[in-house]
Design a protein around this motif. Structure first.
Motif, mmCIF file in Angstrom:
data_model
loop_
_atom_site.group_PDB
_atom_site.id
_atom_site.type_symbol
_atom_site.label_atom_id
_atom_site.label_comp_id
_atom_site.label_asym_id
_atom_site.label_seq_id
_atom_site.Cartn_x
_atom_site.Cartn_y
_atom_site.Cartn_z
ATOM 1 N N MET A 198 -0.682 -6.142 0.750
ATOM 2 C CA MET A 198 -0.875 -5.318 -0.463
ATOM 3 C C MET A 198 -0.682 -6.226 -1.681
ATOM 4 S SD MET A 198 1.247 -1.940 -1.628
ATOM 5 C CE MET A 198 1.104 -1.000 -0.134
ATOM 6 N N VAL B 272 2.761 -4.758 -4.843
ATOM 7 C CA VAL B 272 3.737 -3.819 -4.281
ATOM 8 C C VAL B 272 4.739 -3.413 -5.359
ATOM 9 C CG1 VAL B 272 5.538 -3.466 -2.543
ATOM 10 C CG2 VAL B 272 3.528 -4.845 -1.988
ATOM 11 N N GLN C 50 -2.449 7.450 2.804
ATOM 12 C CA GLN C 50 -1.925 6.086 2.876
ATOM 13 C C GLN C 50 -2.721 5.148 1.957
ATOM 14 O OE1 GLN C 50 -2.166 3.738 6.595
ATOM 15 N NE2 GLN C 50 -0.079 3.064 6.163
ATOM 16 N N THR D 86 -1.286 3.045 -1.203
ATOM 17 C CA THR D 86 -1.451 1.584 -1.278
ATOM 18 C C THR D 86 -1.998 1.195 -2.647
ATOM 19 O OG1 THR D 86 -1.866 1.523 1.095
ATOM 20 C CG2 THR D 86 -2.526 -0.415 -0.148
ATOM 21 N N THR D 87 -2.977 1.943 -3.120
ATOM 22 C CA THR D 87 -3.557 1.675 -4.442
ATOM 23 C C THR D 87 -2.500 1.798 -5.544
ATOM 24 O OG1 THR D 87 -5.614 2.599 -3.640
ATOM 25 C CG2 THR D 87 -5.433 2.378 -6.022
ATOM 26 N N GLN E 25 4.217 0.951 -0.476
ATOM 27 C CA GLN E 25 4.055 0.543 0.925
ATOM 28 C C GLN E 25 4.508 1.659 1.857
ATOM 29 O OE1 GLN E 25 6.372 -2.974 1.695
ATOM 30 N NE2 GLN E 25 4.551 -4.263 1.852
#
Ligand SMILES: Cc1ncc(COP(=O)(O)O)c(C=O)c1O
Length: 377
Positions: free
Chosen positions: A1, A4, A299, A303-304, A308
């Motif tokens: 990612m 984060v 999910q 994430t965007t 996490q």
């Protein structure tokens, strides 16, 4: 990612909070040179047995080893069947195969996602030797009906408590309810080592003696091998570190439960399902797992937003390629299969801030307005 903002787990935050104690424990082991078993491991065994309310704790090199040796101590072997669940980490099932026995799977109860006792009785055959319930996510399985069935059929009960340090069932600590229990001290667990670790707890001196010998090449004294054993011993560093961390565990569990309360309040009016603490349980929330009809969409949206997440577990064991020969196809365990499609674990660790939890909850709210409501179980 890439970006984060809220990690799923932050082991550094825990280390920073108790650094002097951990560093001193490591220095003690270096000074003593007791790198395998030794006095720090023995002291941890005593402390953890007391914590679990058992006479014995045998410290090992992983939770998987704990399951393997508990099964062997219970005299499970070729030709035997062990009843367990498909919705678990693969080790619960793999250990049964290590022992040479056949895993017989039963579906889960839909709210707790733990072993459905009603399904167990139908799975008992003359070959059944043991029942292996899993205290999933930090919540005890419904042990009374499982113990009752086991006593009536003369079966051994082995608790998989790898995710449930400090959890309770009707006020009793997990680890002390079955004939034996298996813990993992993998670093991300509620009580985590700085490396691999595990333990068996029991109130039965014969099981304790067998596990103790089996972890160290089956010796009853040096170079006298009365059983065919393994090298499953705990390292001195891990025993010393776990001894330190055990003193903080209850406070960390309280912190986890406060985070969960905040999540539950902030997510009460969303279209996801929050976890249920069953009436029998004191849940220690190893993971905080919500259910969404559009889990993958949720999910991706999180994430965007820099949040996490984890999925525990995306594929039930009976649908894993490595375990296809157990003989169960898709559709065999509808509740486990539905859960595997819908569960999503949100960031949770004792040191997470209230601001971070609020940030996660608002990202969930923002994402879930786009997902269809209604989750079946
Ligand atoms: C339910 C369950 N059983 C067994 C294990 C195996 O423990 P270890 O990784 O210490 O071998 C784990 C660890 O992830 C687990 O979650």
């Amino acid at each position: 990612m890439a970006n984060v903002k809220v990690p799923y787990l932050d082991l550094k935050a825990q280390y920073q909070s108790i650094k002097p104690e951990i560093d001193a424990a490591i220095a003690r082991v270096l000074d003593s040179c007791q790198f395998v078993l030794g006095s720090e491991v023995a002291a941890f065994e005593q402390d953890f047995a007391k914590y679990c309310g058992t006479s014995d704790c045998i410290a090992l090199n992983s939770g998987t080893s704990a399951l393997h040796l508990a099964l062997l101590a219970g005299k499970v072997g070729p030709g035997d069947e062990v009843i367990t669940v498909p919705f678990t980490f693969v080790a619960s099932v793999a250990a049964v195969l290590y022992a040479g026995a056949r895993p017989v799977l039963v579906d889960i109860e839909p709210r707790s996602l733990t072993m459905d006792p009603a399904a167990v009785e139908a799975a008992i055959t003359p070959r059944t030797k043991a029942i292996l319930p899993v205290h999933l996510y930090g919540q005890s399985a419904d042990m009374d009906p499982i113990m009752d069935l086991a006593r009536r059929h003369g079966l051994v009960v082995i608790e998989d408590a790898a995710q449930a340090h400090g959890a309770k069932y009707k006020g009793r600590p997990v680890g002390s309810i079955g004939d034996m229990a298996c813990f993992s001290f993998y670093p991300g667990k509620n009580l985590g080592a700085c490396g691999e670790g595990g333990a068996v707890t029991t109130n039965n001196p014969e099981y304790a003696r067998a596990v103790r010998m089996l972890r160290d090449w089956g010796q009853d004294r040096k170079y006298h091998h009365v059983l065919r054993g393994y090298n499953y011993r705990m390292e001195g560093f891990q025993g010393a570190i776990l001894g330190v961390k055990l003193r903080h565990l209850d406070q960390w569990t309280e912190a986890r439960r406060a985070v969960v309360q905040q999540y539950n309040e902030l997510l009460a009016n969303s279209d996801i399902e929050t976890p249920v603490e069953m009436p029998w349980a004191r849940h220690v929330y190893h993971v905080y797992t919500v259910r969404s009809a559009d889990r993958d969409g949720l999910q991706a949206a999180l994430t965007t937003e820099g949040v996490q997440t984890g999925i525990h577990y995306p594929v039930p064991v009976h649908m894993q390629p490595a375990y296809a020969d157990l003989g169960y196809g898709p559709g065999a365990f509808p509740r486990a299969e539905a859960a595997a499609k819908q569960v999503l674990s949100l960031p949770l660790y004792p040191e997470i801030t209230r601001e971070a939890v609020a940030q996660v909850a608002s990202a969930v709210q923002k994402a879930s307005v786009k997902t269809p409501a209604g989750v079946s179980s």
